[in-house]
Scaffold this active site. Structure first.
Site, PDB file in Angstrom:
ATOM      1  N   HIS A   1       0.818  -1.213   0.000  1.00 49.12           N
ATOM      2  CA  HIS A   1       0.000   0.000   0.000  1.00 49.12           C
ATOM      3  C   HIS A   1       0.857   1.270   0.000  1.00 49.12           C
ATOM      4  CE1 HIS A   1      -3.776   1.986   0.138  1.00 49.12           C
ATOM      5  NE2 HIS A   1      -4.428   1.061   0.784  1.00 49.12           N
ATOM      6  N   ALA A   2       2.103   1.185   0.438  1.00 45.20           N
ATOM      7  CA  ALA A   2       2.964   2.364   0.426  1.00 45.20           C
ATOM      8  C   ALA A   2       3.229   2.854  -0.989  1.00 45.20           C
ATOM      9  CB  ALA A   2       4.294   2.050   1.129  1.00 45.20           C
TER      10      ALA A   2
END
Length: 466
Positions: free
Chosen positions: A139-140
């Protein structure tokens, strides 16, 4: 986009830093089913030609400097290390859907293994026997809206191989008020925004500190993000959802979805543990809201031009969406009406913008650990997560191979229940990821949701005939 350069590290955004903390180590999974057998070499070539392979985010390692601050550092990408062919069936005797869901459930407990220091944090698993591609992306690297936009930029319509997928009609321009007789409407609107923002921001702060949902058979909590997972799929027809929508004045598909979720919860709880949940018990959901100026899926050219670090990343806020448990509701459409009433109030507030800014400021000025504690408490004190992304209207193909379904889920939440719906070619599939030691029967929960929509459709059809 140029070759890697030492000394040109790019700092992570505050939200990106948040997703690297062990309590919020979130990974996005996108399962893409196709009609024809997978061609590994053709897919590798297609990925290398795609925007994903040239975007700096996907060609960078996550590194930390001497002060412990996280940065993206450009590196060489070896495609063979990112494409993982899985030969043979996942398990004997299982349908493709069950087998893929079983694989995804097991994969979701391996999310820490994605964030190594030797390659960018993404990969693609090719389930050869089940004709399914699984994109696993930390998700980063970006939020679901951006990642879906990037994937669809490489797809084409089945009926028109030169045409890009169509997601929906362009956003209509905001209606402008005019004339001396309408100034009071603007004043009332501003006062409404101020009031609802105050109410919901106070509620948000309390929920992030000590106010918590009462425990139910759906509740998770601290540490649950590490528990083994199980996955099921609820399938809906968009036409059925539109019938329900038309029976409730000014309702949206999101209102219908949340009405389905609340009705499905009540069906499940009444069957699983009758009389165990008090009347009026609050079940609070956490929903992600896109905060970009362009709503919906994004134009990839706008995201890729200029400095990608300023345009790419995670830009979403969260809303707290509560439902109250009730054992009986004579009219199935009442669930949609209540959902619409609650969501309409949320739309009049700046709660989503506040949640984004408070996490951004906490990460910037207090550090990622403080922001993680704030975010983690919100998830521990609520019951479930939900999101909805509108996908292509028509059938599309990837590398010339027609896509049969698109499904998304995420891991890393302390919730025992997360739900993500994606629409595609007239259908909408909702992935239901659960902590299997808390919710052992997600397939039955999926059926509760499906039955709830069918009951609403029958009630709506009757109401529309009157």
């Amino acid at each position: 986009m140029g070759s890697p350069e030492n000394g040109s590290d790019e700092p992570l955004t505050p939200t990106g830093r948040l997703f690297l903390q062990k309590e919020m180590n979130q990974v996005i999974y996108c399962a893409i089913g196709v009609k024809q057998p997978l061609d590994v070499e053709a897919l590798k070539s297609a990925i290398q030609r795609s925007p994903m392979f040239t975007h700096p985010r996907f060609c960078s390692l996550m590194v930390r400097d001497s002060a412990g601050r996280e940065h993206w550092r450009r590196t060489h990408v070896d495609i063979d290390r990112h494409v993982v062919p899985v030969h043979g069936p996942i398990a004997e005797g299982l349908s493709d859907e069950v087998a893929v869901n079983e694989y995804l459930g097991d994969l979701s407990t391996d999310s820490p293994g994605l964030l190594g220091d030797d390659k960018p944090p993404w990969d693609v698993h090719l389930l050869m026997a089940h004709r399914c591609m699984v994109f696993r992306i930390h998700h980063a690297l970006g939020d679901g809206i951006l990642l879906m936009s990037m994937f669809l930029a490489s797809c084409r319509q089945v009926d028109d191989p030169e045409a890009l997928p169509t997601i929906g009609p362009p956003s209509s321009a905001k209606r402008r008020t005019g004339g001396s007789g309408e100034w009071w409407k603007a004043v009332v609107g501003v006062l409404g925004v101020m009031w609802f923002t105050l109410v919901f921001v106070v509620e948000f702060v309390l929920q992030s500190m000590w106010v918590s949902d009462r425990r139910t058979p759906l509740s998770g909590g601290a540490g649950v993000e590490l528990w083994p997972r199980k996955l099921a799929t609820a399938k809906f027809l968009l036409e059925d959802m539109k019938v329900v929508k038309s029976a409730v004045a000014n309702a949206t598909i999101n209102d219908v979805l949340f009405g389905i979720i609340s009705a499905g919860f009540f069906k499940y709880l009444d069957h699983r543990c009758p009389n165990a949940v008090r009347e009026g018990t609050r079940l609070t959901g956490v929903a992600a809201v896109n905060l970009r100026e362009q709503q919906g899926l994004q134009e990839l050219t706008n995201l890729m031009e200029g400095d990608p670090g300023l345009r790419w990343g995670n830009k979403f806020g969260i809303l707290l969406l509560p439902v109250r448990y009730h054992r009986s509701c004579g009219d199935p459409l009442e669930h949609v009406r209540k959902a619409k009433s609650m969501i309409d109030r949320k739309k009049k507030s700046l709660e989503a913008h506040f949640s984004y800014k408070i996490v951004d400021m906490a990460t910037t000025y207090l550090g990622a650990r403080a922001a993680t504690l704030l975010n983690y408490r919100i998830f521990c004190n609520t019951t479930f997560s939900v999101s909805n992304v509108f996908g292509p209207h028509e059938e599309i193909a990837s590398v010339g191979n027609p896509i049969t379904y698109m499904r998304v889920n995420t891991s890393g939440f302390p919730h025992a229940l997360t739900m993500h719906m994606v629409s595609y070619a007239g259908r909408a599939d909702m992935q239901i990821l659960v902590a299997k030691d808390i919710i052992p029967d997600p397939d039955f929960l999926a059926k509760c949701f499906e039955d709830a929509l069918l009951e609403m459709k029958a009630a709506a059809s009757t109401a529309l005939k009157i």
